[in-house]
Design an enzyme around this catalytic site. Structure first.
Site, PDB file in Angstrom:
ATOM      1  N   GLN A 194       0.853  -1.179   0.000  1.00 37.65           N
ATOM      2  CA  GLN A 194       0.000   0.000   0.000  1.00 37.65           C
ATOM      3  C   GLN A 194       0.886   1.226   0.000  1.00 37.65           C
ATOM      4  O   GLN A 194       1.937   1.226   0.654  1.00 37.65           O
ATOM      5  CB  GLN A 194      -0.816  -0.044   1.301  1.00 37.65           C
ATOM      6  CG  GLN A 194      -2.049   0.800   1.279  1.00 37.65           C
ATOM      7  CD  GLN A 194      -2.845   0.575   2.560  1.00 37.65           C
ATOM      8  OE1 GLN A 194      -3.028  -0.557   3.004  1.00 37.65           O
ATOM      9  NE2 GLN A 194      -3.284   1.658   3.162  1.00 37.65           N
ATOM     10  N   ASN A 215       6.324   6.215  -1.657  1.00 37.96           N
ATOM     11  CA  ASN A 215       7.597   5.628  -2.108  1.00 37.96           C
ATOM     12  C   ASN A 215       8.487   5.169  -0.961  1.00 37.96           C
ATOM     13  O   ASN A 215       9.704   5.134  -1.094  1.00 37.96           O
ATOM     14  CB  ASN A 215       8.370   6.623  -3.000  1.00 37.96           C
ATOM     15  CG  ASN A 215       7.491   7.140  -4.119  1.00 37.96           C
ATOM     16  OD1 ASN A 215       6.760   6.361  -4.739  1.00 37.96           O
ATOM     17  ND2 ASN A 215       7.501   8.444  -4.357  1.00 37.96           N
ATOM     18  N   ARG A 216       7.872   4.869   0.160  1.00 40.67           N
ATOM     19  CA  ARG A 216       8.590   4.389   1.358  1.00 40.67           C
ATOM     20  C   ARG A 216       9.579   5.430   1.909  1.00 40.67           C
ATOM     21  O   ARG A 216      10.491   5.106   2.661  1.00 40.67           O
ATOM     22  CB  ARG A 216       9.347   3.067   1.079  1.00 40.67           C
ATOM     23  CG  ARG A 216       8.418   1.929   0.602  1.00 40.67           C
ATOM     24  CD  ARG A 216       7.428   1.561   1.708  1.00 40.67           C
ATOM     25  NE  ARG A 216       6.637   0.381   1.409  1.00 40.67           N
ATOM     26  CZ  ARG A 216       5.330   0.382   1.096  1.00 40.67           C
ATOM     27  NH1 ARG A 216       4.667   1.539   1.001  1.00 40.67           N
ATOM     28  NH2 ARG A 216       4.679  -0.726   0.895  1.00 40.67           N
ATOM     29  N   LEU A 217       9.375   6.700   1.520  1.00 39.73           N
ATOM     30  CA  LEU A 217      10.243   7.775   2.047  1.00 39.73           C
ATOM     31  C   LEU A 217       9.536   8.403   3.250  1.00 39.73           C
ATOM     32  O   LEU A 217       9.126   9.561   3.232  1.00 39.73           O
ATOM     33  CB  LEU A 217      10.532   8.814   0.950  1.00 39.73           C
ATOM     34  CG  LEU A 217      11.240   8.252  -0.289  1.00 39.73           C
ATOM     35  CD1 LEU A 217      11.489   9.357  -1.319  1.00 39.73           C
ATOM     36  CD2 LEU A 217      12.571   7.601   0.101  1.00 39.73           C
TER      37      LEU A 217
END
Ligand code: FMN
Length: 213
Positions: free
Chosen positions: A9, A190-192
């Protein structure tokens, strides 16, 4: 079953900026907890408690946060449970709150100490009658022969206290966790993700660092 490696997600709900960080992490925690309550997340006060055995082996379980005062996190349990026995030998503890609906988590580390018997009594009196009876008869974390054994003990104890103020058993009460490290995590695309770590320094000031996701 669906390939669980394909479940993913994007986290897009919010962000956490340096400019909105207070000096005191407890006030940010209070704000996030209130926002979790307002967002009707499931069990907003549920927290995963980590303790460590004398052999250095960690274990975790969920409890409910029942208070937040004087900079301390309060939860209630059986002092002779597995966690209680571990805390008696090693007061270091971790608390992890996860509010999936808000894409947030908070990790806390610190030390736990029993609250005063008076504070435990005050909270115990507020619990529903049947929960008070349950606390008296459950040898939490011990093996028992059957559910029937538990129910028999419950019925017997309930009859004993009928019409009386149920007394808190000595082996049940609260722990107050004094934090020394608190990390706030807000999911981002973006997992940032945004991660901010508060570390307590000598003198009582909190140092703030952004951590890489
Ligand atoms: C949502 C939820 C809330 C819970 N709240 C408590 C609690 O407040 N106190 C407690 O002693 N156990 C609570 N439990 C049960 C604990 O997770 C655990 O089973 C129990 O405390 C025994 O843990 P131990 O054997 O590691 O000491 C809760 C479990 C869940 C799933």
């Amino acid at each position: 079953m669906k390939n669980i490696a394909d479940i993913r997600q994007e986290y897009t709900k919010s962000g956490l900026r340096e400019s909105e960080l207070p000096c005191d992490p407890l006030s940010l925690f209070s704000r996030w907890l209130q926002e979790a309550i307002d967002a009707n997340v499931e069990e907003p006060t549920a927290v995963i408690v980590g303790t460590v055995s004398p052999e250095g082996r960690p274990s975790t379980r969920t409890v409910l946060l029942k208070g937040l005062h004087d900079g301390k996190f309060i939860f209630y349990t059986n002092y002779e449970s597995r966690k209680g026995r571990q805390l008696a030998q090693n007061p270091y503890i971790s608390l992890s709150f996860v509010w999936h609906e808000l894409e947030r988590q908070v990790h806390i580390e610190g030390t736990a100490a029993k609250v005063s018997p008076e504070e435990s009594d005050e909270y115990f009196r507020k619990r529903p009658y049947k929960s008070r009876i349950g606390a008296r008869i459950s040898p939490q974390s011990q093996p028992i022969a059957s559910r029937m054994q538990l129910i028999r003990a419950f019925v017997k104890e309930a009859a004993r206290w009928l019409g009386k103020e149920v007394e808190r058993p000595d082996n049940w009460g609260g722990y107050a966790v004094t934090p020394t490290r608190m990390e706030f995590w807000q999911g981002r695309p973006n997992r940032l993700h945004d991660r901010f770590l508060y570390t307590l320094k000598t003198g009582g000031k909190w140092e703030i660092n952004r951590l890489s996701p």
